[in-house]
Design an enzyme around this catalytic site. Sequence first.
Site, short mmCIF file in Angstrom:
data_model
loop_
_atom_site.label_atom_id
_atom_site.label_comp_id
_atom_site.label_asym_id
_atom_site.label_seq_id
_atom_site.Cartn_x
_atom_site.Cartn_y
_atom_site.Cartn_z
N GLY A 17 0.85 -1.19 0.00
CA GLY A 17 0.00 0.00 0.00
C GLY A 17 0.88 1.24 0.00
N ASN A 31 -3.24 -4.42 2.38
CA ASN A 31 -3.99 -3.82 1.28
C ASN A 31 -4.30 -4.85 0.21
OD1 ASN A 31 -2.41 -1.71 2.65
ND2 ASN A 31 -3.42 -0.38 1.20
N GLU A 81 -8.39 -1.47 3.28
CA GLU A 81 -7.23 -1.74 4.12
C GLU A 81 -7.67 -2.48 5.37
OE1 GLU A 81 -4.70 1.72 4.69
OE2 GLU A 81 -5.71 2.67 2.99
N ILE A 84 -5.24 -6.32 10.94
CA ILE A 84 -5.48 -7.56 11.67
C ILE A 84 -5.02 -7.34 13.11
CG2 ILE A 84 -4.98 -10.03 11.79
CD1 ILE A 84 -4.39 -9.87 8.73
N HIS A 86 -3.53 -8.58 15.59
CA HIS A 86 -2.58 -9.64 15.91
C HIS A 86 -1.20 -9.13 15.49
CE1 HIS A 86 -0.91 -13.68 16.28
NE2 HIS A 86 -0.31 -13.50 15.12
N TYR A 93 3.26 -9.76 2.20
CA TYR A 93 2.94 -9.37 0.82
C TYR A 93 2.94 -10.62 -0.06
CZ TYR A 93 4.12 -4.70 2.43
OH TYR A 93 4.16 -3.52 3.13
N ARG A 106 -18.46 2.89 11.74
CA ARG A 106 -18.75 4.32 11.54
C ARG A 106 -18.42 4.73 10.11
NH1 ARG A 106 -13.95 7.01 11.13
NH2 ARG A 106 -12.13 6.01 12.07
N PHE A 111 -9.74 14.05 9.73
CA PHE A 111 -9.20 14.39 11.04
C PHE A 111 -8.28 15.58 10.92
CE2 PHE A 111 -10.28 9.92 11.08
CZ PHE A 111 -11.01 9.82 12.25
#
Length: 157
Positions: A17, A31, A81, A84, A86, A93, A106, A111
């Site tokens: 990404g 990604n 995107e 995870i 973890h 990749y 949401r 921002f």
Amino acid sequence: AAMRHLPYFCRGEVVKGFGRGSRELGIPTANFSEQVVESFPSDISTGIYYGWACVGNGDVHKMVLSIGWNPFYKNIKKSVETHIIHTFKEDFYGQILSIVITGYIRPEKNFDSVEELISAVQEDIEEAKRQLDLPEHLKLKEDNFFHLPEGKIVNNH
């Protein structure tokens, strides 16, 4: 339109990404390629979702997912995107990422600072963890979708 397509099952190769998730935010994301992004329902709402993710034939983990243009970064192309929940020892990749999107958190928003963005993502992660512990979401963690046939390369399906 956010919930109409859920649960949504998707699989595809992890591509590089923008490198911002890890570098700027400390929140690594996986990604999908443009082809996989374009295969999503065109009317699925942009925003933040949660669900389950599995790399290759590995364990299934909780995840948070962003679908959209990332207004903070003013992307021109829509991206999907997956963060995870973890810690992986290395990048993956080129591996196949299988996800099941089970819920919506949401809408996408802008921002004023990176700090605000990080804070919002941390809240999204906490919300995802809470939701995914509920029985109706937990049952999808065991879905057969996550078990790739051994040695079989699966392209987008």
